[in-house]
Write a protein that holds these residues in place. Structure first.
Motif, short mmCIF file in Angstrom:
data_model
loop_
_atom_site.label_atom_id
_atom_site.label_comp_id
_atom_site.label_asym_id
_atom_site.label_seq_id
_atom_site.Cartn_x
_atom_site.Cartn_y
_atom_site.Cartn_z
N GLN A 1 -4.04 -103.01 32.50
CA GLN A 1 -3.51 -104.16 31.77
C GLN A 1 -3.36 -105.38 32.68
O GLN A 1 -3.64 -106.51 32.25
N ALA A 2 -2.95 -105.17 33.90
CA ALA A 2 -2.81 -106.28 34.85
C ALA A 2 -4.17 -106.90 35.16
O ALA A 2 -4.31 -108.13 35.25
N LEU A 3 -5.20 -106.07 35.31
CA LEU A 3 -6.55 -106.58 35.58
C LEU A 3 -7.11 -107.34 34.38
O LEU A 3 -7.73 -108.39 34.54
N VAL A 4 -6.86 -106.82 33.19
CA VAL A 4 -7.31 -107.53 31.98
C VAL A 4 -6.58 -108.86 31.86
O VAL A 4 -7.19 -109.89 31.55
N ALA A 5 -5.28 -108.85 32.11
CA ALA A 5 -4.50 -110.10 32.05
C ALA A 5 -5.03 -111.11 33.07
O ALA A 5 -5.15 -112.31 32.76
N ALA A 6 -5.36 -110.64 34.26
CA ALA A 6 -5.92 -111.54 35.28
C ALA A 6 -7.27 -112.08 34.84
O ALA A 6 -7.57 -113.27 35.06
N ALA A 7 -8.09 -111.25 34.21
CA ALA A 7 -9.40 -111.71 33.71
C ALA A 7 -9.21 -112.76 32.62
O ALA A 7 -9.91 -113.78 32.60
N TYR A 8 -8.27 -112.52 31.71
CA TYR A 8 -7.99 -113.50 30.66
C TYR A 8 -7.49 -114.81 31.26
O TYR A 8 -7.86 -115.89 30.80
N LEU A 9 -6.63 -114.72 32.26
CA LEU A 9 -6.11 -115.92 32.92
C LEU A 9 -7.24 -116.70 33.58
O LEU A 9 -7.33 -117.93 33.42
N ALA A 10 -8.11 -116.00 34.31
CA ALA A 10 -9.25 -116.66 34.96
C ALA A 10 -10.16 -117.30 33.92
O ALA A 10 -10.61 -118.44 34.09
N SER B 1 -11.96 -122.08 31.27
CA SER B 1 -12.26 -122.69 29.98
C SER B 1 -11.65 -124.08 29.86
O SER B 1 -12.31 -125.02 29.40
N LEU B 2 -10.41 -124.21 30.27
CA LEU B 2 -9.75 -125.53 30.19
C LEU B 2 -10.47 -126.56 31.06
O LEU B 2 -10.69 -127.70 30.64
N VAL B 3 -10.84 -126.16 32.26
CA VAL B 3 -11.55 -127.07 33.17
C VAL B 3 -12.92 -127.44 32.57
O VAL B 3 -13.32 -128.60 32.58
N LEU B 4 -13.61 -126.45 32.03
CA LEU B 4 -14.95 -126.69 31.47
C LEU B 4 -14.90 -127.53 30.20
O LEU B 4 -15.75 -128.40 30.00
N ILE B 5 -13.92 -127.29 29.36
CA ILE B 5 -13.78 -128.11 28.14
C ILE B 5 -13.54 -129.56 28.51
O ILE B 5 -14.18 -130.47 27.97
N ARG B 6 -12.64 -129.78 29.45
CA ARG B 6 -12.35 -131.16 29.88
C ARG B 6 -13.61 -131.83 30.45
O ARG B 6 -13.93 -132.97 30.12
N SER B 7 -14.33 -131.11 31.28
CA SER B 7 -15.53 -131.66 31.90
C SER B 7 -16.62 -131.94 30.86
O SER B 7 -17.25 -133.00 30.89
N ASP B 8 -16.83 -131.02 29.95
CA ASP B 8 -17.89 -131.20 28.96
C ASP B 8 -17.57 -132.34 28.00
O ASP B 8 -18.45 -133.13 27.65
N LEU B 9 -16.32 -132.46 27.60
CA LEU B 9 -15.95 -133.55 26.71
C LEU B 9 -16.04 -134.90 27.41
O LEU B 9 -16.48 -135.89 26.82
N ALA B 10 -15.64 -134.97 28.66
CA ALA B 10 -15.62 -136.24 29.39
C ALA B 10 -16.98 -136.65 29.92
O ALA B 10 -17.35 -137.82 29.87
N GLU B 11 -17.77 -135.66 30.41
CA GLU B 11 -19.01 -135.99 31.12
C GLU B 11 -20.26 -135.30 30.58
O GLU B 11 -21.34 -135.49 31.12
N HIS B 12 -20.09 -134.47 29.55
CA HIS B 12 -21.21 -133.66 29.04
C HIS B 12 -21.83 -132.84 30.16
O HIS B 12 -23.04 -132.72 30.28
N ARG B 13 -20.95 -132.25 30.99
CA ARG B 13 -21.39 -131.40 32.10
C ARG B 13 -20.54 -130.15 32.15
O ARG B 13 -19.32 -130.22 31.95
N LEU B 14 -21.20 -129.04 32.43
CA LEU B 14 -20.53 -127.77 32.69
C LEU B 14 -20.89 -127.39 34.13
O LEU B 14 -21.93 -126.77 34.36
N PRO B 15 -20.07 -127.78 35.09
CA PRO B 15 -20.45 -127.64 36.50
C PRO B 15 -20.64 -126.19 36.94
O PRO B 15 -19.82 -125.32 36.64
#
Length: 159
Positions: free
Chosen positions: A7-16, A21-35
Motif C-alpha cells: 500500500q505504501a508503494l502504491v501510494a508513492a506511485a500515485y503521489l509521483a 500530472s500537475l506539472v505536465l498539465i500546467r506546462s501543456d496548457l501554458a506552452e503546449h509542451r510535455l517536457p
C-alpha cells in the motif's frame, strides 16, 4: 506487514503520478509542451514503484499488464501522430501515452480501455464547448495532455 508495504508503494506511485500530472498539465496548457525532463523520469519512477508494489503483493501479472498497457497506448498514439504527421498529436503526447498506459494497465484492462477512451470523450466535449462559446475554432490547437491525464484518473474510478 506485506500489505502495508504494498500500500505504501502504491501510494508513492500515485503521489509521483499526481505531482508529475500537475506539472505536465500546467506546462501543456501554458506552452503546449510535455517536457521529456518530466515525462520520462515520471514513467520510470511510477513504473518502478508499481513493479515493487506488485512484487510485494505477489501479483507479478500486474507488471506485465502495465508494460503491455504502456506499449499498447504508446503504439496507438504513435499511429495517431504518424497519420496526422504530427499536426494532431504531438510527440509529447506519444511519450505521455507510455506513462498513462503503464498506470492504467497496472490497474487492469478495463481501466486501460476506459481511461484511454475517457481522454477523447472529455477532450472532445471540452473542444465542442469551447467552439460553442466561440473561444475556439476547429483549427485551434488544444493541449491534449491534460485530457490524457484526466482519463488516467477516471479509468480506475469508472470500473
Amino acid at each position: 506487514m506485506r500489505g502495508g508495504r504494498m500500500q505504501a508503494l502504491v501510494a508513492a506511485a500515485y503521489l509521483a503520478f499526481g505531482v508529475a500530472s500537475l506539472v505536465l498539465i500546467r506546462s501543456d496548457l501554458a506552452e503546449h509542451r510535455l517536457p521529456n525532463a518530466v515525462v520520462l523520469p515520471a514513467t520510470a519512477v511510477v513504473g518502478a514503484l508499481l513493479t515493487l508494489a506488485s512484487i510485494a503483493a505477489g501479483d507479478t501479472a500486474a507488471v506485465g499488464r502495465a508494460a503491455a498497457g504502456a506499449l499498447a497506448l504508446g503504439a496507438f498514439y504513435a499511429a495517431l501522430w504518424a497519420i496526422g504527421r504530427g499536426r494532431g498529436m504531438g510527440g509529447g503526447d506519444v511519450k505521455l501515452a507510455l506513462l498513462v498506459g503503464l498506470f492504467l494497465g497496472w490497474h487492469g484492462w478495463p481501466e486501460l480501455a476506459l481511461g484511454g477512451a475517457a481522454a477523447f470523450v472529455v477532450g472532445g466535449a471540452s473542444a465542442l464547448a469551447l467552439i460553442a462559446a466561440r473561444r475556439a475554432t476547429a483549427r485551434t490547437h488544444i493541449a491534449f495532455g491534460p485530457f490524457m491525464l484526466i482519463g488516467a484518473c477516471l479509468g480506475p474510478i469508472l470500473v
